[in-house]
Scaffold this motif. Structure first.
Motif, mmCIF file in Angstrom:
data_model
loop_
_atom_site.group_PDB
_atom_site.id
_atom_site.type_symbol
_atom_site.label_atom_id
_atom_site.label_comp_id
_atom_site.label_asym_id
_atom_site.label_seq_id
_atom_site.Cartn_x
_atom_site.Cartn_y
_atom_site.Cartn_z
ATOM 1 N N ASP A 290 -17.895 -19.555 43.973
ATOM 2 C CA ASP A 290 -17.587 -20.978 43.392
ATOM 3 C C ASP A 290 -19.025 -21.719 43.381
ATOM 4 N N VAL A 291 -19.248 -22.229 42.126
ATOM 5 C CA VAL A 291 -20.475 -23.010 42.300
ATOM 6 C C VAL A 291 -20.176 -24.601 41.780
ATOM 7 N N ASN A 292 -20.224 -25.496 42.518
ATOM 8 C CA ASN A 292 -19.943 -26.723 42.145
ATOM 9 C C ASN A 292 -21.076 -27.906 42.751
ATOM 10 N N VAL A 293 -21.698 -28.611 41.715
ATOM 11 C CA VAL A 293 -22.606 -29.463 42.373
ATOM 12 C C VAL A 293 -22.182 -30.641 43.018
ATOM 13 N N GLY A 294 -20.922 -30.968 42.855
ATOM 14 C CA GLY A 294 -20.390 -32.230 43.632
ATOM 15 C C GLY A 294 -20.333 -33.282 42.872
ATOM 16 N N PRO A 295 -19.785 -34.475 43.459
ATOM 17 C CA PRO A 295 -19.882 -35.783 42.780
ATOM 18 C C PRO A 295 -21.056 -36.390 42.633
ATOM 19 N N ILE B 50 -17.643 -21.078 37.877
ATOM 20 C CA ILE B 50 -18.430 -22.462 37.488
ATOM 21 C C ILE B 50 -17.534 -23.477 37.626
ATOM 22 N N ASP B 51 -17.525 -24.291 38.386
ATOM 23 C CA ASP B 51 -16.592 -25.205 38.902
ATOM 24 C C ASP B 51 -17.024 -26.716 38.665
ATOM 25 N N THR B 52 -16.450 -27.178 37.350
ATOM 26 C CA THR B 52 -16.958 -28.476 36.842
ATOM 27 C C THR B 52 -15.894 -29.078 35.924
ATOM 28 N N ALA B 53 -15.503 -30.182 35.823
ATOM 29 C CA ALA B 53 -14.623 -30.912 34.840
ATOM 30 C C ALA B 53 -15.381 -31.367 33.494
#
Length: 266
Positions: free
Chosen positions: A43-48, A74-77
């Motif tokens: 999982d790849v998430n840049v965070g808030p 790719i973990d993004t909204a």
């Protein structure tokens, strides 16, 4: 079982600092360690807390690809991030994630089909997370229908019944388990079922015990994928043992070592 390693996430302090300072080694070490521990994907998430989410995600993907061709979730909204990054990824990739809203899900299915990606569909819509089993099943069925109509192979679809922290939503874990058995009945072959395991125990005592116990229970009800920490060796051993007892693998004295070297979707 399909294990999506959760550790490359800007919510973790070391990852947030690595993104901010462009410290590639931190990210690459996490990628390699998770794959060595038995992860199937990352999982790849840049965070808030990132001002340039697109630039940060591109950097993460390029940094990871320098050391591994592992599938990337790719973990993004943010649609602009997702629609930019998915086409540029070589190898396997997963859209994480889509809501059950027809417009959003349809858009994500189209992107997935065009670029050979998988997709995680969340049982959540404009009204939020359903508070009962029937609501979760209805939204899951809606995601499955949209995926089928859009031409997405069921083997590339992951339905997430949305686990919430047990300390604030004590009935939700059981609702998710009840939903799983029903969701597998809407297609043949069925979609994969996935949960973000760490969400279950946020701000709880005995987090590892809660996660490990629930994971074994969920596997018994059809869960075949999870976003979790593969560096938790005992958690990974629960996966291997639960699958053994469910008849998904054959016993040998070295079943743990054998299982942790081949975490693939069934």
């Amino acid at each position: 079982m399909y294990i999506i390693g959760e550790r490359i996430n800007g919510m973790f302090v070391n990852v947030k600092e690595a993104i901010r300072n462009r410290e590639a080694k931190v990210i690459q070490d996490l990628a390699l360690a998770q794959m060595a521990a038995g992860a199937s994907a990352l999982d790849v998430n840049v965070g808030p807390a990132v001002s340039d989410a697109k630039g940060a995600m591109i950097w993460l993907v390029e940094t990871i690809r320098q050391v591994t061709d592992a599938p990337l979730s790719i973990d993004t909204a943010k649609w602009d991030v997702m629609s930019t990054v998915i086409p540029m990824i070589t190898g396997e990739k997963i859209i994480n994630s889509s809501k059950a809203d027809p417009e959003i899900a349809g858009r994500c299915v189209k992107l997935a089909v065009e670029h050979g990606a998988g997709m995680i569909g969340l049982t959540i819509d404009a009204n939020g997370v359903p508070g009962n089993v029937d609501g979760r099943v209805a939204l899951g069925a809606q995601i499955i229908t949209i995926a089928m109509e859009g031409g997405l192979d069921m083997n590339k679809l992951f339905v997430d019944p949305i686990i919430l922290p047990v300390n604030v939503a004590p009935t939700i874990p059981n609702q998710c388990i009840q939903s799983m058995s029903q969701l597998r009945m809407f297609a043949d072959p069925p979609p994969h079922l996935v949960i973000g395991l760490s969400n279950l125990s946020q701000k709880c005592s005995n987090r590892q015990l809660i996660n490990r116990t629930y994971l074994a229970m969920a596997i018994a009800h059809g869960l075949d994928a999870a976003i979790l920490d593969p560096l938790d060796r005992e958690l990974m051993e629960v996966v291997a043992t639960a699958e053994l007892l469910m008849g998904k693998s054959i016993y040998c004295d070295a079943f743990l070592e054998a299982a942790l070297n081949r975490q693939t979707p069934k």
